[in-house]
Design an enzyme around this catalytic site. Structure first.
Site, short mmCIF file in Angstrom:
data_model
loop_
_atom_site.label_atom_id
_atom_site.label_comp_id
_atom_site.label_asym_id
_atom_site.label_seq_id
_atom_site.Cartn_x
_atom_site.Cartn_y
_atom_site.Cartn_z
N ASN A 38 -50.21 24.41 -37.12
CA ASN A 38 -48.56 24.16 -37.05
C ASN A 38 -48.66 25.38 -36.43
O ASN A 38 -48.80 26.33 -36.58
CB ASN A 38 -48.21 23.93 -38.55
CG ASN A 38 -48.09 24.99 -39.48
OD1 ASN A 38 -49.68 25.86 -39.64
ND2 ASN A 38 -47.46 25.72 -40.46
N GLU A 40 -45.31 27.01 -34.67
CA GLU A 40 -43.16 26.89 -34.77
C GLU A 40 -42.77 26.96 -33.45
O GLU A 40 -42.83 27.66 -32.90
CB GLU A 40 -43.13 27.99 -36.25
CG GLU A 40 -43.59 27.00 -37.61
CD GLU A 40 -43.07 27.54 -38.88
OE1 GLU A 40 -42.88 29.18 -38.51
OE2 GLU A 40 -43.79 27.75 -39.84
N GLU A 53 -51.56 18.58 -38.48
CA GLU A 53 -52.67 17.13 -38.18
C GLU A 53 -51.71 16.67 -36.94
O GLU A 53 -52.03 15.21 -35.98
CB GLU A 53 -50.72 16.51 -39.51
CG GLU A 53 -51.69 16.61 -41.32
CD GLU A 53 -50.92 17.48 -41.14
OE1 GLU A 53 -49.65 18.18 -40.83
OE2 GLU A 53 -50.35 17.63 -42.72
N CYS A 76 -45.58 13.60 -40.59
CA CYS A 76 -47.18 12.48 -40.15
C CYS A 76 -48.02 11.72 -40.31
O CYS A 76 -48.59 10.87 -40.28
CB CYS A 76 -47.93 13.74 -40.75
SG CYS A 76 -47.05 15.49 -39.63
#
Ligand code: THU
Length: 134
Positions: free
Chosen positions: A47, A49, A60, A94
């Site tokens: 991930n 951010e 994902e 996702c």
């Protein structure tokens, strides 16, 4: 079956390593993902951010977009590695993207604290919006 077990273990390890590269300084929740294609390629993601929180991208989808943008197709399995106990499933966004590009995908939820859970998009996303609804 033995082959599948090995492939799953490999994918979990790849997701665990990918998680180390998470850029999660706002939530402190790091996620790693490893996506396997039918022909055996693996694309990883973590991930990422943003200070503008809504721009954050899940692990994902990073893995999926990397794969798609490099021409990969036919995804059979994804491992998602989190610190949650039990291990966390993919978010709704996702799931939608998986439905669009990999509707039959197997989903492995993994983490340090408990045994991996093997599930599927079909189970996690029973009534999706899709091409047929347009
Ligand atoms: N996150 C993922 O990477 N995958 C998911 O399926 C759920 C959430 C990330 C987004 C954000 O960086 C952090 O986890 C907390 O929501």
């Amino acid at each position: 079956m033995a082959d599948n077990k090995q492939e799953i273990q490999f994918l979990i390890e790849a997701a665990k390593v990918a998680r180390k590269f998470a850029r999660a300084k706002y939530s402190n929740f790091s996620v790693g993902a490893a996506l396997q294609t039918e022909d055996g390629q693996v694309f990883v993601g973590s991930n990422v951010e943003s200070s503008s929180y809504g721009l954050t991208m899940c692990a994902e989808r990073v893995a999926l977009f990397k794969a798609l943008s490099e021409g990969a197709d036919k995804f059979i399995r994804i491992a998602v590695y989190t610190e949650s106990d039990p291990p966390a499933p993919p978010c709704g966004a996702c799931r939608q993207l998986f439905f669009d590009y990999a509707p039959d995908i197997e989903i492995i939820l993994a983490g340090d604290k408990s045994e991996p859970v093997i599930t599927s998009l079909e189970k996690l996303f029973p009534r999706p919006f899709g091409d047929g609804d347009l």
